[in-house]
Design a protein around this motif. Structure first.
Motif, PDB file in Angstrom:
ATOM      1  N   SER A   1       0.844  -1.404   0.102  1.00 28.39           N
ATOM      2  CA  SER A   1       0.133   0.302  -0.222  1.00 28.39           C
ATOM      3  C   SER A   1       0.657   0.963  -0.081  1.00 28.39           C
ATOM      4  CB  SER A   1      -0.684  -0.547   0.465  1.00 28.39           C
ATOM      5  OG  SER A   1      -2.043  -1.073   2.027  1.00 28.39           O
ATOM      6  N   LEU A   2       1.421   1.246   0.606  1.00 30.53           N
ATOM      7  CA  LEU A   2       2.740   2.633   0.929  1.00 30.53           C
ATOM      8  C   LEU A   2       3.760   2.535  -0.602  1.00 30.53           C
ATOM      9  CD1 LEU A   2       3.671   4.087   2.772  1.00 30.53           C
ATOM     10  CD2 LEU A   2       4.964   3.346   3.110  1.00 30.53           C
TER      11      LEU A   2
ATOM     12  N   SER B   1       1.953   1.912  -3.350  1.00 30.95           N
ATOM     13  CA  SER B   1       1.317   2.282  -4.416  1.00 30.95           C
ATOM     14  C   SER B   1       1.531   3.425  -4.323  1.00 30.95           C
ATOM     15  CB  SER B   1       0.179   1.197  -3.665  1.00 30.95           C
ATOM     16  OG  SER B   1      -0.872   2.323  -5.004  1.00 30.95           O
ATOM     17  N   GLU B   2       1.582   4.069  -3.013  1.00 33.20           N
ATOM     18  CA  GLU B   2       1.669   5.711  -2.605  1.00 33.20           C
ATOM     19  C   GLU B   2       2.040   6.037  -3.201  1.00 33.20           C
ATOM     20  OE1 GLU B   2      -1.377   7.422  -1.250  1.00 33.20           O
ATOM     21  OE2 GLU B   2      -2.015   5.540  -0.764  1.00 33.20           O
TER      22      GLU B   2
ATOM     23  N   THR C   1       1.987   7.163  -6.827  1.00 27.49           N
ATOM     24  CA  THR C   1       1.371   7.761  -7.226  1.00 27.49           C
ATOM     25  C   THR C   1       1.742   9.297  -7.541  1.00 27.49           C
ATOM     26  OG1 THR C   1      -0.694   6.385  -5.997  1.00 27.49           O
ATOM     27  CG2 THR C   1      -0.515   8.969  -6.460  1.00 27.49           C
ATOM     28  N   ARG C   2       2.696   9.060  -6.253  1.00 24.48           N
ATOM     29  CA  ARG C   2       2.903  10.662  -6.504  1.00 24.48           C
ATOM     30  C   ARG C   2       4.059  11.171  -7.418  1.00 24.48           C
ATOM     31  NH1 ARG C   2       0.698   9.687  -2.157  1.00 24.48           N
ATOM     32  NH2 ARG C   2       0.540  11.082  -0.203  1.00 24.48           N
TER      33      ARG C   2
ATOM     34  N   ASP D   1       6.199  12.144   1.739  1.00 25.04           N
ATOM     35  CA  ASP D   1       4.787  12.908   1.558  1.00 25.04           C
ATOM     36  C   ASP D   1       4.059  11.270   1.785  1.00 25.04           C
ATOM     37  OD1 ASP D   1       3.048  14.908   1.230  1.00 25.04           O
ATOM     38  OD2 ASP D   1       2.346  13.465  -0.622  1.00 25.04           O
ATOM     39  N   ALA D   2       4.192  10.382   1.669  1.00 22.03           N
ATOM     40  CA  ALA D   2       3.320   9.141   1.608  1.00 22.03           C
ATOM     41  C   ALA D   2       3.626   8.370   2.414  1.00 22.03           C
ATOM     42  CB  ALA D   2       4.113   8.089   0.459  1.00 22.03           C
TER      43      ALA D   2
ATOM     44  N   SER E   1       1.936  10.196   5.375  1.00 22.27           N
ATOM     45  CA  SER E   1       0.715  10.333   5.343  1.00 22.27           C
ATOM     46  C   SER E   1       0.176   9.310   5.783  1.00 22.27           C
ATOM     47  CB  SER E   1       0.112  10.236   3.177  1.00 22.27           C
ATOM     48  OG  SER E   1      -1.776   9.682   3.419  1.00 22.27           O
ATOM     49  N   PHE E   2       0.626   8.404   5.784  1.00 23.40           N
ATOM     50  CA  PHE E   2       0.927   6.869   6.387  1.00 23.40           C
ATOM     51  C   PHE E   2       1.410   6.948   7.608  1.00 23.40           C
ATOM     52  CE2 PHE E   2      -0.538   4.565   2.926  1.00 23.40           C
ATOM     53  CZ  PHE E   2      -0.287   3.257   2.823  1.00 23.40           C
TER      54      PHE E   2
END
Length: 560
Positions: free
Chosen positions: A81-82, A84-85, A88-89, A102-103, A106-107
């Protein structure tokens, strides 16, 4: 000379010059990438993999509880999941450094909001992010300094990866400005027998090279001490080292009252060290290690093998096993992975097991089979019991599987207040002081902003412990302590004075607690406990107990 106060870990004393932990790397700026998506993605993959392997290697080197923590960090670094984040960035034109920053942030914010076990992982995320960003920048990750001589380390807090591999030939002592007695730093420091004081806010003003005495027993950092003070501290350290090498004896008070000293263990592999350090059995064996690293529940056969290995290490001795303590704060897809706004107050412990009774039945089956194959004295207890009905439910189902000694953990105020009724039908109680303190003071034990409330010396917590002790005496049932409070030598005396009949702790804390108990009779312990109960707060309770203890035994025995 000035004094800085915090929470001492153990009875140790150390002295030396200060070396401060390096400041974190500056946050990456949000500037467009000049490398392109493919190159930035490749950079991240390499950096994350390298950091994960480094954490795993550090875990192998460190062993023990540190290995578990570092392996969890490595898994966290490579969480899909991390990943993937981050992708995306990067796909939006960000640099690898900013995407990671940033990811991860956020987590971290998400885990912090969830609290509980996952809230604890939030601080670990910051450390992993710093290591990945350092790798991407081609610089060393912030870590323990190396001034070229032995030193006292000062830090805001320590990441598990740093605590686990501290060079004990160079690090004379540890001071942190944050954290409490149940923080990762405190637990790992205790496991490694590092002289440490945590939560010493005033330490933020200490400077490199400044000489200090770290008196964990008193919870005091003395700055710029005199030659006479340095000599006294050195003599105390030598006396303590001599006492630690004395022959091992069973835990007892000065009047001969037996107080068995047991070990808290998380895996069977820790049994050998616990025995070597004088553990008279196991007061808390956490079975979560079998469950948390798997996508499905372990089989009865897998569990039986682990439990048999543990029990075989303690022939004829008591081994207290806690059935699975998990729930929404330790999400397990096969148990309960539903989102909860406040998982610390949600479906966890015995509640989760009642909702998935097959998991509990399989665990009890494996425990009963392991018991039949060994000579240990198996006791089994349920976690997070809050009501009389839950206690009755667990004892009944444990009896169905032939468990001879079935009890409960007292971790919430309701079970402490109803201990007389709960112990009427249970064989024993074991008090988990970490959670009991958390729920009594309404302060998440994993949240740094309220760490000051997480102190088992608080009279409200001590009163609840006394309720359980009184109930134990009423029914003639044992009352153990298995939270971190038992590892505090003077508090251990207070706990016995409140009715505890055994104490369980990290094996490295056994020697200090054993030595301290031998300085007091049961009557002494009760008088010291009453002094703590009469106080209005945790700090004043600690001071009151220390003051009274000084009149009951030699000063060298009361420096906790």
């Amino acid at each position: 000379m000035t004094e800085i106060r915090g929470v001492g870990i153990g009875l140790g004393v150390a002295q030396g010059p200060i070396a401060r932990m390096a400041e974190p790397l500056p946050a990456p700026t949000d500037t467009p990438s000049e490398r392109g998506t493919e190159e930035e993605t490749a950079r991240v993959r390499e950096a994350v993999a390298a950091v994960a392997r480094e954490l795993e290697q550090r875990g192998i080197q460190a062993g023990g509880a540190a290995r578990d923590v570092l392996e969890a960090q490595a898994m966290m670094a490579e969480d899909p999941s991390l990943e993937s984040e981050i992708d995306t960035r990067i796909g939006a034109g960000k640099t690898a450094e900013f995407a990671v920053h940033d990811a991860f942030a956020s987590f971290r914010d998400m885990l912090t909001a969830m609290g509980g076990y996952l809230g604890e992982r939030a601080a670990d995320l910051d450390d992993v992010a710093q290591r990945v960003i350092a790798r991407l920048r081609g610089v060393a990750a912030p870590g323990v300094p190396d001034p070229g001589h032995p030193f006292v380390l000062v830090a805001k807090d320590l990441a598990p990866a740093d605590t686990a591999l501290l060079d004990l030939d160079k690090v004379l002592g540890l001071i942190t400005t944050e954290g409490g007695p149940t923080s990762h730093t405190a637990i790992l420091a205790r496991e490694k027998s590092i002289v440490a004081i945590v939560g010493a806010v005033g330490a933020k003003d200490l400077v490199d090279g400044q000489t200090v005495i770290v008196d964990a027993a008193a919870g005091v950092v003395t700055t710029d001490p005199s030659a006479e003070e340095l000599e006294r501290a050195a003599n105390r350290a030598a006396d303590r080292a001599s006492a630690a090498s004395a022959p091992l004896t069973p835990g007892a008070l000065a009047d001969g009252t037996a107080v068995p000293l047991l070990a808290n263990l998380g895996k069977p592999e820790g049994a050998e060290e616990a025995v070597a350090l004088g553990a008279e059995g196991v007061g808390l064996f956490r079975t979560e290690f079998l469950f948390l690293s798997s996508n499905q529940a372990p089989t009865v056969e897998q569990q039986r093998a682990a439990y048999t290995k543990l029990l075989a290490a303690f022939p004829g001795q008591k081994v207290v096993v806690r059935v699975l303590d998990a729930g929404a704060d330790k999400p397990l897809a096969f148990l309960n992975d539903a989102h909860e706004e406040n998982p610390a107050l949600g479906l966890r412990g015995i509640r989760a097991l009642q909702a998935s009774e097959d998991i509990l039945r399989e665990q009890l089956t494996a425990l009963a089979e392991a018991d039949a194959a060994t000579d240990a004295d198996l006791w089994v207890m349920a976690p997070m019991v809050a009501t009389v009905e839950e206690a009755e439910y667990f004892v009944e189902i444990a009896r169905d599987y032939g468990i001879k000694t079935a009890g409960v953990m007292v971790e919430v105020p309701s079970s402490a207040l109803l201990a007389d009724r709960i112990l009427a039908g249970s064989d024993f109680a074991s008090i988990g002081t970490n959670d009991l303190t958390q729920y009594t003071l309404a302060a998440d034990r994993l949240l740094g902003s309220v760490a000051g409330f997480q102190d088992p010396w608080h009279p409200a917590v001590l009163r609840l412990i006394r309720e359980v002790g009184d109930a134990g005496r009423l029914h003639g049932k044992p009352v153990g302590i298995c939270g971190e409070a038992a590892a505090d030598p003077l508090l251990a005396v207070v706990l016995v004075g409140l009715g505890a009949t055994s104490l369980s702790m990290a094996p490295t804390a056994l020697a200090d607690v054993r030595a301290t108990l031998l300085q007091y009779s049961l009557d002494d312990a009760r008088v010291i406990a009453e002094a703590a109960l009469a106080a209005n707060g945790a700090a004043t309770a600690r001071e009151a107990a220390r003051s009274v203890a000084t009149t009951q035994a030699a000063p060298a025995a009361v420096q906790s």
